[in-house]
Design an enzyme around this catalytic site. Structure first.
Site, PDB file in Angstrom:
ATOM      1  N   ASP A 177       0.854  -1.206   0.000  1.00  0.00           N
ATOM      2  CA  ASP A 177       0.000   0.000   0.000  1.00  0.00           C
ATOM      3  C   ASP A 177       0.879   1.242   0.000  1.00  0.00           C
ATOM      4  OD1 ASP A 177       0.848  -0.479   2.731  1.00  0.00           O
ATOM      5  OD2 ASP A 177      -0.758   0.824   3.446  1.00  0.00           O
ATOM      6  N   GLU A 209       0.080  -0.925   5.907  1.00  0.00           N
ATOM      7  CA  GLU A 209       1.144  -0.322   6.731  1.00  0.00           C
ATOM      8  C   GLU A 209       0.905   1.164   6.911  1.00  0.00           C
ATOM      9  OE1 GLU A 209       4.775   1.487   8.156  1.00  0.00           O
ATOM     10  OE2 GLU A 209       3.757   1.970   6.293  1.00  0.00           O
ATOM     11  N   GLU A 210       0.498   1.824   5.845  1.00  0.00           N
ATOM     12  CA  GLU A 210       0.346   3.281   5.915  1.00  0.00           C
ATOM     13  C   GLU A 210      -0.881   3.711   6.727  1.00  0.00           C
ATOM     14  OE1 GLU A 210       2.774   4.967   5.210  1.00  0.00           O
ATOM     15  OE2 GLU A 210       3.819   4.301   3.416  1.00  0.00           O
ATOM     16  N   SER A 212       8.579   5.445  11.556  1.00  0.00           N
ATOM     17  CA  SER A 212       7.987   4.361  12.349  1.00  0.00           C
ATOM     18  C   SER A 212       7.521   3.208  11.463  1.00  0.00           C
ATOM     19  CB  SER A 212       6.766   4.887  13.111  1.00  0.00           C
ATOM     20  OG  SER A 212       7.073   6.072  13.796  1.00  0.00           O
TER      21      SER A 212
HETATM   22  N1  BES Z   1       8.668   3.216   5.498  1.00  0.00           N
HETATM   23  C1  BES Z   1       8.074   4.161   6.366  1.00  0.00           C
HETATM   24  C2  BES Z   1       8.813   4.350   7.665  1.00  0.00           C
HETATM   25  C3  BES Z   1      10.228   4.827   7.575  1.00  0.00           C
HETATM   26  C4  BES Z   1      10.692   5.622   6.549  1.00  0.00           C
HETATM   27  C5  BES Z   1      11.109   4.455   8.554  1.00  0.00           C
HETATM   28  C6  BES Z   1      12.015   6.030   6.498  1.00  0.00           C
HETATM   29  C7  BES Z   1      12.406   4.858   8.514  1.00  0.00           C
HETATM   30  C8  BES Z   1      12.869   5.640   7.486  1.00  0.00           C
HETATM   31  C9  BES Z   1       6.639   3.709   6.650  1.00  0.00           C
HETATM   32  O1  BES Z   1       5.960   3.332   5.491  1.00  0.00           O
HETATM   33  C10 BES Z   1       5.865   4.855   7.230  1.00  0.00           C
HETATM   34  O2  BES Z   1       5.668   5.830   6.541  1.00  0.00           O
HETATM   35  N2  BES Z   1       5.429   4.743   8.483  1.00  0.00           N
HETATM   36  C11 BES Z   1       4.566   5.708   9.069  1.00  0.00           C
HETATM   37  C12 BES Z   1       3.840   5.136  10.250  1.00  0.00           C
HETATM   38  C13 BES Z   1       2.499   4.546   9.954  1.00  0.00           C
HETATM   39  C14 BES Z   1       1.819   4.119  11.223  1.00  0.00           C
HETATM   40  C15 BES Z   1       1.605   5.436   9.143  1.00  0.00           C
HETATM   41  C16 BES Z   1       5.329   6.901   9.565  1.00  0.00           C
HETATM   42  O3  BES Z   1       6.494   6.770   9.978  1.00  0.00           O
HETATM   43  O4  BES Z   1       4.749   7.979   9.543  1.00  0.00           O
HETATM   44 MN    MN Z   2       7.082   2.110   4.294  1.00  0.00          MN
HETATM   45 MN    MN Z   3       5.282   5.228   4.476  1.00  0.00          MN
END
Ligand code: BES
Ligand code: MN
Ligand code: MN
Length: 458
Positions: free
Chosen positions: A90, A154-155, A400
């Site tokens: 996603d 995940e998002e 995260s």
């Molecule tokens: N892949 C990212 C997280 C990420 C990016 C970690 C770059 C380290 C370096 C992941 O898809 C993401 O965007 N996570 C969200 C959290 C989620 C609960 C929506 C975030 O970090 O905002």
């Molecule tokens: Mn990601």
């Molecule tokens: Mn992301």
């Protein structure tokens, strides 16, 4: 494993590997918006069939109350180690579309970079694993078993994956969870992520008068909820960049001087950082460097704020309501639910009598840290050394991936964050992109990870 054969295989199949990724990138698998649910499913179907093409013995869509999880496996010998690959198909919404130089779901290559929503986060990175499997299978060099778990939520917080993992411990049994959904420091400075921040995400509503008012008749005599909300938000951080919510820092893990010195060894140019972002100064918690502010310290940010009149021209109105979405990035030992509760109590406590506030918590997630003395980390380190000619530096990232903490807790295995993105790849932003070099080098590094992991396991 014949590393040379793998390299030749990648070299001979470059165009196909790109074309296939482009097919995936053309599907707008935006998990947050129900309007795209059909495309999300089509993407899952495509991932499934690509897993089968790559050599999986079996692949399936596992239904959840939300978007399906794609599960696939290739078991060559139950006595051999098993690598469990996690990724997500996603993507974030592409809005605002008008800020993209080319349409987000029509991938193009410009200056050796693939431009599309999801190019880096995470379709491009997840697909490297599918191609690495194919390269190993087709060159007869797959050294162990592999299981894939590619999710579609995940998002939006992975809450259904949580149930899937808890209910399928046997099915997901393995020796390591391998994830490419993070980044490296730079093309010439490989690194491995050893820390991810957690998240508490809140939404607040501030209500003043029972209806929108004429800002001339009432202005100055009745509290304006937007003004009040701004004052309340401003009070959440003090002049030192500290978050003022009582108890917020109680459990924050403090790093030792040695650990901080170790962190500071990673190459970093504040000048380049500022110029890349077009800012003249950085801002954050006093007493910490930029990398510490994102890596080992929590943060509080308004992600969106709205209310009143935002259309063309001017409308004189004193609005009845104001809203904001506020995220808090958390570090080890802080607990997402506890922090959400502290925020709620505090936000209500600081509300003046002339407004009413409502606070709701959205999805959150736990922070995680990865040990550098595990066999899995060692294998990842060797893979980087062999493919990139340099030992990777351990880094703590600010983003995260909430499910990582759960993998460690429920599956009780080491996690390796073998990501290849760059901070400048503009993930979640307009013009997201992913380096063509990173894509192919990533496939090679992943295959080498398998080789070293299995060798170290012997
Ligand atoms: N892949 C990212 C997280 C990420 C990016 C970690 C770059 C380290 C370096 C992941 O898809 C993401 O965007 N996570 C969200 C959290 C989620 C609960 C929506 C975030 O970090 O905002
Ligand atoms: Mn990601
Ligand atoms: Mn992301």
């Amino acid at each position: 494993m014949d590393s040379k054969a793998i390299l030749t295989y990648i070299e001979d199949n470059k165009q196909r590997f790109l074309d296939e990724l482009f097919d995936l990138l053309r599907l707008p698998s935006v998990s947050a918006d129900p309007k795209f649910a059909g495309d999300v499913r089509k993407t899952a179907e495509m991932v499934k069939s690509r897993l089968l093409d790559a050599g999986c013995d079996k692949a399936e869509l596992v239904e959840t109350p939300g978007h399906p999880v794609v599960y696939g496996e290739k078991i060559i010998d139950p006595n051999l180690p098993t690598v469990v690959v996690y990724g997500h198909y996603d993507v974030q919404p592409a809005d605002p579309y008008e800020l993209w130089d080319s349409p987000p779901f029509e991938p193009v290559i410009k200056e050796e970079k693939i431009y599309a929503r999801g190019a880096c986060d995470d379709k491009g990175q997840a697909y490297m694993h599918v191609k690495a499997l194919q390269a190993m299978v087709d060159t007869g060099s797959l050294p162990c078993n592999v299981k894939f778990m590619i999710e579609g939520e995940e998002e939006v917080g992975s809450s259904n994956l949580e149930t899937f993992v808890k209910e399928n411990k046997e099915k997901l049994a393995g020796d390591v969870v391998l994830i490419s959904d993070t980044g490296i420091i730079a093309i010439d400075t490989p690194s491995i992520t050893v820390g991810l921040r957690g998240l508490s995400y809140m939404e607040v509503e501030v209500t003043g008068p029972n209806r929108d008012l004429h800002s001339g008749i009432y202005g100055g005599a009745v509290a304006n909820p937007i003004n009040v909300l701004c004052t309340m938000i401003d009070s959440l951080t003090d002049e030192n960049g500290h978050i003022t919510i009582p108890g917020f820092y109680d459990k924050v893990e403090e790093l030792s001087t040695t650990e901080r010195e170790q962190m500071a060894k990673a190459p970093f140019s504040l000048e380049e950082y500022k110029s890349e972002l077009g800012i003249d100064e950085v801002k954050g918690e006093n007493g910490f460097t930029t990398n510490e502010r994102t890596g080992i310290r929590p943060a509080l940010d308004v992600n969106g704020i709205w209310g009143g009149y935002t259309g063309e021209g001017a409308k004189t109105v004193l609005p009845s309501k104001a809203y904001a979405k506020i995220s808090m990035r958390l570090v080890p030992n802080q607990h997402s639910d506890e922090i959400s509760d502290l925020f709620t109590a505090h936000f209500k406590a600081i509300a003046p009598d002339y407004v009413k506030v409502k606070v709701t918590a959205h999805h959150g997630g736990q922070p995680s840290v990865v040990k550098t003395d595990s066999l899995a980390y060692g294998a990842a380190s060797k893979a980087f050394e062999e493919a990139w000619g340099k030992a990777p530096i351990p880094t703590r990232d600010g983003g995260s991936i909430p499910i990582v903490a759960l993998f460690k807790e429920v599956l009780k295995v080491d996690v390796v964050l073998l990501g290849f993105g760059l901070d400048s790849d503009a993930i979640h932003s307009p013009n997201e992109h992913y380096g063509v070099f990173n894509y192919f080098k990533g496939i090679e590094t992943i295959a080498l990870f398998y080789k070293h992991f299995v060798e170290l396991k012997k």
